[in-house]
Design a protein around this motif. Structure first.
Motif, PDB file in Angstrom:
ATOM      1  N   CYS A  15       0.830  -1.214   0.000  1.00  0.00           N
ATOM      2  CA  CYS A  15       0.000   0.000   0.000  1.00  0.00           C
ATOM      3  C   CYS A  15       0.859   1.256   0.000  1.00  0.00           C
ATOM      4  N   CYS A  18       1.392   4.307  -2.314  1.00  0.00           N
ATOM      5  CA  CYS A  18       0.286   5.270  -2.440  1.00  0.00           C
ATOM      6  C   CYS A  18      -0.197   5.851  -1.121  1.00  0.00           C
ATOM      7  N   HIS A  19       0.065   5.164  -0.004  1.00  0.00           N
ATOM      8  CA  HIS A  19      -0.503   5.597   1.280  1.00  0.00           C
ATOM      9  C   HIS A  19       0.536   5.668   2.396  1.00  0.00           C
ATOM     10  N   ILE A  28      -0.355   9.502  -3.440  1.00  0.00           N
ATOM     11  CA  ILE A  28      -1.257   9.184  -4.554  1.00  0.00           C
ATOM     12  C   ILE A  28      -2.636   8.856  -3.987  1.00  0.00           C
ATOM     13  N   ARG A  38     -13.652   6.766  10.433  1.00  0.00           N
ATOM     14  CA  ARG A  38     -13.731   7.895   9.487  1.00  0.00           C
ATOM     15  C   ARG A  38     -14.717   7.565   8.372  1.00  0.00           C
ATOM     16  N   ALA A  40     -15.887   7.498   4.637  1.00  0.00           N
ATOM     17  CA  ALA A  40     -15.163   7.360   3.370  1.00  0.00           C
ATOM     18  C   ALA A  40     -15.156   8.685   2.602  1.00  0.00           C
ATOM     19  N   GLY A  41     -14.016   8.982   2.005  1.00  0.00           N
ATOM     20  CA  GLY A  41     -13.925  10.138   1.124  1.00  0.00           C
ATOM     21  C   GLY A  41     -13.859  11.476   1.816  1.00  0.00           C
ATOM     22  N   TYR A  48     -10.722  13.025  -3.940  1.00  0.00           N
ATOM     23  CA  TYR A  48     -11.350  11.713  -4.088  1.00  0.00           C
ATOM     24  C   TYR A  48     -12.144  11.632  -5.394  1.00  0.00           C
ATOM     25  N   SER A  49     -12.391  10.401  -5.819  1.00  0.00           N
ATOM     26  CA  SER A  49     -13.310  10.174  -6.937  1.00  0.00           C
ATOM     27  C   SER A  49     -14.729  10.533  -6.487  1.00  0.00           C
ATOM     28  N   TRP A  62     -15.281   3.608   7.689  1.00  0.00           N
ATOM     29  CA  TRP A  62     -14.237   2.573   7.721  1.00  0.00           C
ATOM     30  C   TRP A  62     -14.162   1.918   9.096  1.00  0.00           C
ATOM     31  N   THR A  81     -14.291   3.639  -7.883  1.00  0.00           N
ATOM     32  CA  THR A  81     -13.151   4.150  -7.129  1.00  0.00           C
ATOM     33  C   THR A  81     -11.937   4.292  -8.042  1.00  0.00           C
ATOM     34  N   LYS A  82     -11.145   5.299  -7.765  1.00  0.00           N
ATOM     35  CA  LYS A  82      -9.929   5.479  -8.572  1.00  0.00           C
ATOM     36  C   LYS A  82      -8.721   4.798  -7.933  1.00  0.00           C
ATOM     37  N   MET A  83      -8.940   4.020  -6.878  1.00  0.00           N
ATOM     38  CA  MET A  83      -7.836   3.239  -6.306  1.00  0.00           C
ATOM     39  C   MET A  83      -7.542   2.063  -7.226  1.00  0.00           C
TER      40      MET A  83
END
Ligand code: HEM
Length: 106
Positions: A15, A18-19, A28, A38, A40-41, A48-49, A62, A81-83
């Motif tokens: 991960c 990107c994270h 990213i 939290r 999402a987004g 975010y997408s 989450w 999702t763009k992940m």
């Protein structure tokens, strides 16, 4: 079952391009610091997408269950999702990863 946070740190290498979990910094992907609980987004200053923002508006928060589903198959859990990550097939890996990420959530 309890995960192994040290083993999860190794899984997190998949991960980490990107994270970041240790700090609030976005890469990213959005920072995963404080992820549990939290919506999402919603991490500040991350683009975010529309799909991830909508998932949050629709109530995606989450936690262990939602994160497990998402990591199994990100594009099935949040369509659009763009992940660009294929997901993790191994449940033990996910359990350990969750234990690792929890260290960086209150
Ligand atoms: C979003 C976890 C791998 C790029 C997210 C989110 C989580 C997550 C929980 C949603 C965060 C939020 O709502 O604030 C993970 C984990 C990974 C992983 C645990 C490894 C197992 C990756 C990789 C990439 C990536 C390898 C880049 C190639 C992204 C992007 C988003 C995202 C761009 C935003 C998605 C969107 O807005 O639709 N990730 N991720 N992730 N991740 Fe990952």
């Amino acid at each position: 079952q309890e995960g192994d946070a040290a083993a999860g740190a190794t899984v997190f290498k998949k991960c980490a391009i990107c994270h970041i979990a240790e700090t609030d910094q976005n890469k990213i992907g959005p920072s995963l610091n404080g992820l549990f609980g939290r919506t999402a987004g919603t991490h500040p200053n991350f683009a975010y997408s529309p799909a991830m923002q909508q998932a949050g508006k629709d109530g995606l928060v989450w936690n262990e269950t939602s994160l497990r589903d998402y990591l199994h198959d990100p594009k099935a859990k949040v369509k659009g999702t763009k992940m660009t990550f294929i997901g993790l097939k191994d449940d033990t890996e996910i359990t350990n990863l969750i234990a690792y990420l929890k260290q960086y959530s209150k």
